[in-house]
Structures are given as C-alpha cells and as structure tokens.
Design an enzyme around this catalytic site. Structure first.
Site, PDB file in Angstrom:
ATOM      1  N   TYR A  94       0.835  -1.206   0.000  1.00 42.78           N
ATOM      2  CA  TYR A  94       0.000   0.000   0.000  1.00 42.78           C
ATOM      3  C   TYR A  94       0.871   1.258   0.000  1.00 42.78           C
ATOM      4  O   TYR A  94       0.660   2.180  -0.794  1.00 42.78           O
ATOM      5  CB  TYR A  94      -0.944  -0.018   1.204  1.00 42.78           C
ATOM      6  CG  TYR A  94      -1.725   1.253   1.386  1.00 42.78           C
ATOM      7  CD1 TYR A  94      -2.761   1.588   0.521  1.00 42.78           C
ATOM      8  CD2 TYR A  94      -1.428   2.139   2.425  1.00 42.78           C
ATOM      9  CE1 TYR A  94      -3.477   2.760   0.673  1.00 42.78           C
ATOM     10  CE2 TYR A  94      -2.141   3.310   2.588  1.00 42.78           C
ATOM     11  CZ  TYR A  94      -3.160   3.618   1.706  1.00 42.78           C
ATOM     12  OH  TYR A  94      -3.855   4.786   1.861  1.00 42.78           O
TER      13      TYR A  94
ATOM     14  N   GLU B 243     -10.608   6.139   6.030  1.00 38.65           N
ATOM     15  CA  GLU B 243      -9.871   6.831   7.107  1.00 38.65           C
ATOM     16  C   GLU B 243     -10.753   6.995   8.340  1.00 38.65           C
ATOM     17  O   GLU B 243     -10.271   6.885   9.461  1.00 38.65           O
ATOM     18  CB  GLU B 243      -9.350   8.192   6.643  1.00 38.65           C
ATOM     19  CG  GLU B 243      -8.202   8.136   5.665  1.00 38.65           C
ATOM     20  CD  GLU B 243      -6.898   7.592   6.241  1.00 38.65           C
ATOM     21  OE1 GLU B 243      -6.735   7.487   7.479  1.00 38.65           O
ATOM     22  OE2 GLU B 243      -6.012   7.271   5.439  1.00 38.65           O
TER      23      GLU B 243
ATOM     24  N   TRP C  11      -4.137   1.103  10.596  1.00 36.85           N
ATOM     25  CA  TRP C  11      -4.429   1.154   9.166  1.00 36.85           C
ATOM     26  C   TRP C  11      -4.346  -0.250   8.575  1.00 36.85           C
ATOM     27  O   TRP C  11      -5.072  -0.590   7.636  1.00 36.85           O
ATOM     28  CB  TRP C  11      -3.481   2.114   8.463  1.00 36.85           C
ATOM     29  CG  TRP C  11      -3.831   2.303   7.023  1.00 36.85           C
ATOM     30  CD1 TRP C  11      -3.061   1.998   5.958  1.00 36.85           C
ATOM     31  CD2 TRP C  11      -5.058   2.820   6.482  1.00 36.85           C
ATOM     32  NE1 TRP C  11      -3.719   2.285   4.789  1.00 36.85           N
ATOM     33  CE2 TRP C  11      -4.951   2.793   5.092  1.00 36.85           C
ATOM     34  CE3 TRP C  11      -6.239   3.295   7.040  1.00 36.85           C
ATOM     35  CZ2 TRP C  11      -5.975   3.219   4.243  1.00 36.85           C
ATOM     36  CZ3 TRP C  11      -7.255   3.720   6.198  1.00 36.85           C
ATOM     37  CH2 TRP C  11      -7.116   3.687   4.812  1.00 36.85           C
TER      38      TRP C  11
END
Length: 187
Positions: free
Chosen positions: A20, A42, A50
């Site tokens: 990512y 988010e 994350w």
C-alpha cells in the site's frame, strides 16, 4: 517489491502495508468517488490500525456497494443492522451511520455543482503549510480548515486528525518521511 528500500516506519510491519505504501499512499487522487472512499476508510481507521482497514478493504467495498455514494445514500436502518453483523468490516455503528450520512453530503455537494475532489484539493492547497516533518504531525491548519468545511457541508466523522490522515493518503500533502524512497516521488 524491494524490502531493503527505506520506507516510512509505519509501512514496515508487513507485506500489505508495504505494498500500500509503495504503490498508493501519497499518490495524488483527483477522482471524487475514490477520494470519498478514502475518507470513509480513514474514518473507519480512527482508533485502530491502518493495517486492519487494509486487510478488510475489499470487504468494505463489497459491504458499501463499491463505495457508490448514490447506493450508500439509500441505505436504511435495516442495512445498518446488516452491516453491524458483517464480520468482514469494522462493526462500529457510528462509523457506519456516518458513512451513510456522508454519502448524502457528497451527493448534496454534487447536486449544487460542487465537485468533491476539486473542493477538497482547493481547500487543502489554499491552506497548505510547508514543514520538513509533515509525517510527525497529527493535524495541520489545512486539515482543520478542511474538516470545518466538510462539516459545514454535512459531513461527520471528519475531524482534523482523520482529515489530515486522509490528506496524506490522498496525496494532498506529502506525509512521507524525508528518508523514505517515496518522498520525492510524491512531492
């Protein structure tokens, strides 16, 4: 993917984070729908890692109709209940309800002729703050202003910390560490 390259510290935990980081994080996103998807993700990340969101990203896309704001805006309480039972996503009622509300806000902007991407980028660039360590900040003046403007338009779960993480992910600000091999590619 070269595991010997210097990356931002957060991206070194596993292959998903590394991939990512190397291919997506910090690359400017100008597509309104994808930018909205990133804001939703988010908001789900708030208080979590994350990595958790990335591992569930495809499940989120399935659960939220490919992040199509028109479809998500039609979600009912029954859909919220269904999502609360979906182990493939983060089952946080407030975040799920915020996603539906934010789909409405996105569509209201669109109906008024205001492009979500143009709006976000304009606010971010008008309030940009240059610093040598954007990766070390939790929020900036730009994220505070953008958060306030999003809330004026009906968005929720879009505080300045979430918005700053979103701005970094979407390339509105270069949040890479200066030593990271992606720093200059995203500047």
């Amino acid at each position: 993917m070269d595991s010997h390259k210097h990356r931002c510290k957060w991206a070194c935990g596993n292959m998903i984070l590394r991939a990512y980081h190397d291919a997506e994080w910090g690359v400017p996103i100008k597509d309104a729908r994808i930018l909205w998807e990133m804001l939703v993700l988010e908001s789900f990340q708030a208080g979590l890692s994350w990595n958790t969101v990335l591992q569930k990203r495809e499940n989120f896309r399935r659960a939220f109709a490919g992040f199509d704001p028109e479809k998500v805006a039609q979600f009912t309480e029954q859909d919220v209940q269904r999502l609360m039972q979906d182990a493939g996503i983060i089952r946080a009622r407030l975040k799920i309800e915020a996603t539906v509300k934010n789909a409405h806000a996105y569509l209201q902007m669109q109906a008024k002729g205001e492009d979500f991407a143009s709006f976000a980028w304009d606010v971010a660039q008008q309030n940009s703050v240059k610093t040598k360590q954007p990766h070390a900040l939790a929020q900036t003046r730009a994220s505070q202003v953008l958060s306030k403007e999003l809330k004026k338009r009906g968005f929720c779960f879009a505080g300045p910390v979430i918005v700053y993480a979103w701005m970094q992910a979407a390339g509105m600000v270069n949040g890479h560490e200066p030593e990271c091999f992606r720093y200059y590619a995203c500047d």
